[in-house]
Scaffold this active site. Structure first.
Site: not given
Ligand code: GLC
Length: 543
Positions: A199, A250, A314-315
């Protein structure tokens, strides 16, 4: 090119809180994931990426971790997590976990200590600065709030946060902190996990001296700063390289040139990355732009580093809603987008529900949205004196909750997701769009995904084959080849709601070719190929 399992894999992302609720509290859980593993396996995927399930006050749906070594109570227990890992491995799949180490929760014991006094040994685990002439230390904003600094009364200083106020950033300059993180990573790796989705990993290094920005709204200053690669190489040297794993980072705001520095095969940093030139910078399908992005990344990375392919997570709002047609051509459009992601160079990622063509959601009241980022954005706009309903209309299409609604298993109450009250309202279209319906129909999105995944598994050309774009500037048609040794595949698709046609280049002939996969009944074509709305065809060409 080096061959590895993670290049050949298809990854399925499980946002567990919205996947399946086994105990009726309205929130999905790890036991629920275990109960649905046979379903995941039946898709043919190889790897599961599980969103964070560590102890957390859950301000940002688990991305605010308060204890890296325990499992969030509402997700399950360490015992259930271990069972999950075992059951995944038993089925021949792998598990990658979300690694959130740019920040913790403000409820993490490190932060509680850090904020307690300037002399505390953990003070330097986070980033503290004093005010500048009565204002925050600089003018930066965070991803979620108007300032990246929060004043803390106990010691009269500000701490730095790239996301919500409740997510203070860790200070990676501190060697003791880095060792703590490495220890934690080894703890999970030694339990047998197969990698990490990292992340916000490009945010670890902060800009020297935190200078004011001329344009504080352009938050690029938060990421990809000089020195980031020293951190990543150290992390690779001390942890990653000792395991046969996938580490996918990410990495927002980078093009291929910068991207290669993260994943170059000779760089010893990460294995692959998610870049966001599509999801962050292309609000709607803009095929010319999309093609240009693909081409640049292919040229920049091919043979030297490995890319990932995805259009939602999910974003990011569900792909068929955002980049396709979720109305009259929903099935064809979902199939087309899937084909593209699974046949372009890079590892394909499927976000749960994508495989049944789930769509974005349209809540009429702000209270139905749960995401902290969305609420903060709305609040900022409304505080400028704007009409709340108008703000809601404007921000709704890209709200993260579009992708976070519960998985639609069947047409019973709450789409079969929970026997209780779901933490977020189920998309009302679950009566039509659900797994059970899709399983019954051989032309469904789900049936198509299974064929597609199988195809990639059986044909290395789709993994290791060279890529050539044959459709130039065409705004509707995307056509390309993948070629490996003597094997040539041709993929063509129509990204529009109308019929469109394409003239084959002289160098290419389909006579004697075999149509391997399509989302409409077959028709004969000559040198001109006619494609129906959102039609896609995959050919194997005999030379
Ligand atoms: C990543 C996650 C997102 C989260 C943020 C802060 O972008 O994907 O869900 O809010 O990091 O951790």
């Amino acid at each position: 090119m080096k061959q590895t399992w993670w290049k050949e894999s298809v990854v399925y992302q499980v946002y567990w809180r919205s996947f399946y609720d086994s105990d009726g509290d309205g929130l999905g859980d790890l036991q629920g994931v275990i109960e649905k593993l046979d379903y995941i396996k039946s898709l043919g995927v190889d790897v599961i990426w599980l969103n964070p399930c560590f102890e957390s006050p859950d301000v940002d749906n688990g991305y605010d971790i308060s204890d890296y070594y325990s499992i969030m109570e509402s997700a399950g227990t360490i015992g259930i997590w271990e069972k999950l890992l075992e059951e995944i491995h038993k089925r021949g799949m792998k598990l990658i976990m979300d690694l959130v180490v740019n920040h913790t929760s403000d409820q993490h014991s490190w932060f509680k200590e850090s904020r307690s006094s300037k002399e505390n040994p953990k003070r330097d685990y986070y980033i503290w600065r004093s005010s500048k002439d009565g204002s925050p230390p600089n003018n930066w904003r965070s991803y979620f709030t108007p300032s990246a600094w929060k004043y803390d009364e106990t010691t009269g200083e500000y701490y730095f946060h790239s996301f919500a106020v409740e997510q203070p950033d860790l200070n990676w300059e501190n060697g003791e902190l880095r060792e703590e993180i490495y220890k934690m990573m080894r703890f999970w790796l030694d339990k047998g996990i197969d990698g990490f989705r990292m992340d916000a990993i490009a945010l670890l290094k902060k800009q020297e001296g935190f200078p004011d920005s001329e344009n504080p709204d352009d938050i690029r200053y938060l990421t990809n700063n000089p020195g980031i690669h020293t951190f990543l190489r150290d992390l690779n040297e001390k942890v990653l390289k000792h395991y046969d794993i996938l580490a996918v980072g990410e990495v927002a705001f980078v093009g291929p040139e910068e991207g290669l520095k993260y994943v170059g095969e000779n760089r010893n940093e990460l294995h692959s990355l998610f870049h966001f030139e599509v999801c962050d910078e292309m609000p709607r399908m803009d095929l010319k732009k999309f093609k240009a992005i693909q081409k640049r990344w292919y040229q920049g990375l091919w043979g030297r580093g490995w890319n990932s392919q995805f259009l939602n997570n999910h974003d990011h709002t569900r792909q068929v809603t955002r980049y396709g047609n979720d109305r009259e051509f929903r099935t064809q459009s979902a199939q087309l987008l899937a084909t593209m992601i699974h046949t372009l160079p890079g590892t394909p990622y499927i976000y749960q529900g994508e495989e049944i063509g789930m769509t974005g959601v349209h809540y009429s009241s702000i209270d139905e949205y749960k995401d902290i980022a969305f609420h903060n954005k709305v609040e900022i706009e409304v505080s400028k004196g704007r009409n709340p309903q108008e703000v809601l209309e404007e921000l709704r299409p890209l709200a993260r909750d579009n992708s976070r609604t519960p998985m639609q298993w069947d047409d019973t109450k709450n789409a079969g997701f929970t026997k209780g009250t779901p933490w977020i309202r189920v998309n009302p279209n679950f009566k039509q769009i659900n797994v059970e319906n899709e399983l019954r129909n051989s032309d469904s999105v789900l049936s198509y995904y299974k064929k597609l995944i199988q195809l990639r598994k059986e044909n290395p050309v789709l993994v290791y084959g060279d890529f050539h774009d044959l459709s130039g500037e065409d705004p509707k048609i995307y056509a390309y080849t993948r070629c490996l040794d003597s094997e040539h595949w041709f993929i063509i698709m129509n990204h529009s709601n109308e019929n469109s046609s394409y003239i084959l280049p002289k160098s290419l002939s389909l006579s004697g070719s075999k149509l391997i996969l399509a989302n409409y009944p077959e028709i004969e074509d000559g040198n001109e190929i006619s494609l129906r709305p959102h039609e896609v065809r995959v050919f194997k060409i005999t030379q």
